[in-house]
Design an enzyme around this catalytic site. Structure first.
Site, mmCIF file in Angstrom:
data_model
loop_
_atom_site.group_PDB
_atom_site.id
_atom_site.type_symbol
_atom_site.label_atom_id
_atom_site.label_comp_id
_atom_site.label_asym_id
_atom_site.label_seq_id
_atom_site.Cartn_x
_atom_site.Cartn_y
_atom_site.Cartn_z
ATOM 1 N N ARG A 102 27.332 -64.581 0.577
ATOM 2 C CA ARG A 102 27.850 -64.107 1.851
ATOM 3 C C ARG A 102 27.001 -64.545 3.028
ATOM 4 O O ARG A 102 27.485 -64.734 4.117
ATOM 5 C CB ARG A 102 27.914 -62.577 1.830
ATOM 6 C CG ARG A 102 29.323 -62.041 1.736
ATOM 7 C CD ARG A 102 29.320 -60.553 2.007
ATOM 8 N NE ARG A 102 29.212 -59.780 0.773
ATOM 9 C CZ ARG A 102 28.285 -58.858 0.563
ATOM 10 N NH1 ARG A 102 27.352 -58.625 1.464
ATOM 11 N NH2 ARG A 102 28.268 -58.186 -0.558
ATOM 12 N N GLY A 103 25.700 -64.663 2.797
ATOM 13 C CA GLY A 103 24.827 -64.981 3.914
ATOM 14 C C GLY A 103 24.866 -63.824 4.876
ATOM 15 O O GLY A 103 25.197 -62.722 4.497
ATOM 16 N N CYS A 104 24.563 -64.084 6.099
ATOM 17 C CA CYS A 104 24.510 -62.961 7.024
ATOM 18 C C CYS A 104 25.356 -63.282 8.229
ATOM 19 O O CYS A 104 25.727 -64.389 8.460
ATOM 20 C CB CYS A 104 23.087 -62.678 7.397
ATOM 21 S SG CYS A 104 22.116 -62.309 5.940
ATOM 22 N N ILE A 105 25.649 -62.221 8.958
ATOM 23 C CA ILE A 105 26.637 -62.359 10.014
ATOM 24 C C ILE A 105 25.958 -62.425 11.376
ATOM 25 O O ILE A 105 25.045 -61.684 11.605
ATOM 26 C CB ILE A 105 27.619 -61.171 9.962
ATOM 27 C CG1 ILE A 105 28.309 -61.202 8.594
ATOM 28 C CG2 ILE A 105 28.633 -61.274 11.058
ATOM 29 C CD1 ILE A 105 28.301 -59.927 7.860
#
Ligand code: FAD
Lengths: 105, 437
Positions: A102-105
């Site tokens: 997802r990684g980060c937003i």
């Protein structure tokens, strides 16, 4: 959703080629997925990363990003890029049959 | 008498302390805030400092003055937290015991983790606007800049206010146009993401703006090394002498040349988190339940703001919306009641686009930024540039000091994301969208 056959089993993948259901993955599918990602041979170092990705996914519900991989997998970011030139976190996740991190937003 | 200790007196720590002070009688709970420095910086203002649109003086206020009476403030560094003993060890050798701990120490910049970033070119041809010193130094460098390649680079996520680097690009375009030298400046935005922004509808809108403004976009670039050029690059002298500039080099060996680089360094949690076994994750952020904000480490530990690992933006607006839920849950915890799963990931950001305009985005864990109006049909336009949003962004600073930090409830602005006023995309559009990470 397209289906692909890996190691004699038909599995559903999303538009980017990630397995839809990580539970369908078996280790003998990995070399074939790797080939389709441009990696001809999986070495012991590749496997260290792939198994680490699986374990992290099982523990946390998401695969690690490349930065976290570099800190925790025992393989440096530089080497990760040598092993998986087209983006280590993404490629290793696909080979390990887990969703794109997802990684980060 | 219970003691609530809040680590960090920035946006989240201050508003939490003020909210808690209002909900507890001084005879029932003592509230102590610890921070290592005395100045509260309005961080969204840092974006405007490099362009001379504001100054540090106008965006800093004394930290102490932001607390209600009845809150004790301790100025000290934090050594470590012993969650087993409910105790915080401070750098001055003293210790603080707590009944409830709130971690609000935000995110720390880690420029030293990128090879070459803090080398000879640091604050000479390679800058950041994420710190007061960096923003001021960059202002001077921009004033001297007469043309060349200006590169804006995000090393990796997560970062505070993920739209700020894009806003910097838009404002740089506007700045050079006003100076009449835009045709002599090549502007490039270099990101590790696979698009301008993570969320599909918003990504389309922002990518379009980059194209309109002639800003080149380089995606999936994981910066491995920053090689600085000689100091003074981009000034009249260097352009004339044809001096070579610097280079960003990715791990997969792509190269982006620059004369002046604006880099957003890696972020991590506060250093003491690493010295506090069980408290943080690999990057020093605090794993919490995303809807109650209770830490996974211990039931009497909570976290708020940039310090948490919740899957939404690290933004002041998030700390604001979390504050409400957090204060309520601390009260519930001390009363032995069940916690409320009240935080929905609500985030909103004004995105300054130059020329006196801005756009506004509003989203939460489950809903990406959509078009429409906020907070309801007659409100500010969402995902569309407007003068009104720009005025909103400017007014935000007053709102910050006078409503957000004091922890006042604002009529019409709720913690949960409003669904009314938003235009849902067709299922088909959503399914075909790209850019999720
Ligand atoms: C350039 C820029 C632009 C931004 N623009 C916006 C915007 O437009 N809108 C928006 O909503 N948000 C914006 N933000 C983000 C916003 O400022 C932060 O998300 C917000 O301040 C987070 O609050 P916090 O309390 O978690 O952290 P902070 O406000 O950073 O507070 C953390 C506090 O902890 C203290 N601390 C840290 N470590 C220690 C230690 N070891 N010992 C003692 N004290 C310690 C620090 O001194 C600090 O006071 C922007 C940020 C930047 C950098």
């Amino acid at each position: 959703m397209p289906a692909v056959t890996y190691a004699g089993h038909s599995v559903a993948v999303n538009e980017e080629g990630f397995l839809v259901d990580p539970a369908q993955w078996t280790e003998d599918m990995a070399p074939q997925i790797a080939k389709s990602a441009g990696i001809d041979e999986l070495t012991a170092r590749h496997w260290q990363v792939i198994r680490f990705m699986r374990a992290e996914y099982q523990a946390k519900g998401t695969g690690p990003t490349v930065r976290v991989l570099g800190k925790t997998s025992g393989v440096s970011i530089k080497e990760l890029y040598q092993l998986f030139p087209k983006g280590p976190a993404k490629t290793a996740a696909r080979i390990a049959g887990i969703p794109k991190p997802r990684g980060c937003i | 008498m219970k003691r609530i200790v809040i680590l960090g007196g920035g946006t989240g720590g201050t508003l939490t302390a003020n909210r808690l002070r209002r909900s507890f009688d001084e005879r029932d709970a003592e509230i102590v805030v610890v921070d290592h420095d005395a100045d509260h910086v309005y961080q969204p203002g840092l974006l405007f400092v490099p362009f001379g649109l504001t100054s540090m003086q106008r965006i800093v206020r004394p930290r102490r003055q932001q607390f209600r009476s009845g809150i004790s403030f301790r100025q000290a560094g934090i050594g470590r937290v012993d969650t087993g003993a409910d105790r915080v060890h401070l750098d001055d050798g003293t210790a603080l015991d707590y009944d409830v701990l709130v971690v609000a120490t935000g995110a720390r910049l880690l420029p030293g983790e990128t090879e070459g970033l803090t080398g000879p070119g640091w604050l000479k041809s390679v800058f950041t606007f994420y710190t007061p010193e960096g923003a001021v130094a960059l202002h001077r460098a921009l004033e001297r800049f007469t043309g060349g390649r200006l590169v804006v680079n995000v090393v990796d996520m997560p970062i505070k206010c993920p739209v700020a680097p894009l806003e910097f690009c838009f404002l740089a375009d506007y700045y050079f146009r006003r100076r009449g030298i835009r045709d002599r400046v090549e502007l490039t935005y270099v990101t590790p993401l696979d698009g301008a922004f993570t969320k599909p509808v918003c990504n389309r809108e922002l990518s379009g703006l980059l194209v309109d403004k002639g800003i080149e976009l380089v995606t999936e670039f994981n910066t491995g090394t920053v090689e600085a050029g000689p100091a003074g690059a981009g000034t009249a002298g260097s352009a004339a002498s044809g001096a070579p500039g610097g280079r960003l080099i990715s791990y997969d060996e792509r190269v982006v040349p620059f004369d002046l680089a604006v880099v957003i360094p890696l972020h991590g949690g506060a250093a003491y988190v690493e010295r506090s076994p069980g408290l943080g994750d690999e990057l020093g952020f605090i794993p919490v339940d995303p809807s109650t904000l209770q830490a996974k480490a211990r039931p009497n530990v909570f976290a708020v703001g940039d310090a948490t690992d919740v899957p939404t933006s690290k933004a002041g607006s998030v700390a604001h919306f979390e504050g409400d839920v957090l204060a309520d849950n601390v009260r519930r915890f001390l009363a032995g009641q069940e916690l409320l799963a009240g935080f929905d990931g609500h985030t909103n950001c004004f995105i300054e686009t130059g020329f006196g305009k801005a756009l506004l985005i509003d989203f939460n864990y489950g809903t990406e930024p959509l078009a429409g109006h906020y907070p309801a049909r007659l409100g500010l336009p969402l995902l569309r540039q407007s003068r009104l949003n720009h005025l909103g962004k400017l007014a935000f600073q007053q709102f910050y000091w006078h409503s957000l930090l004091p922890g006042r409830d604002v009529p019409g602005i709720s913690s949960a994301m409003p669904a009314r006023g938003k235009t849902r995309p067709r299922a088909q559009a959503a399914a075909g969208a790209r850019g999720h990470r």
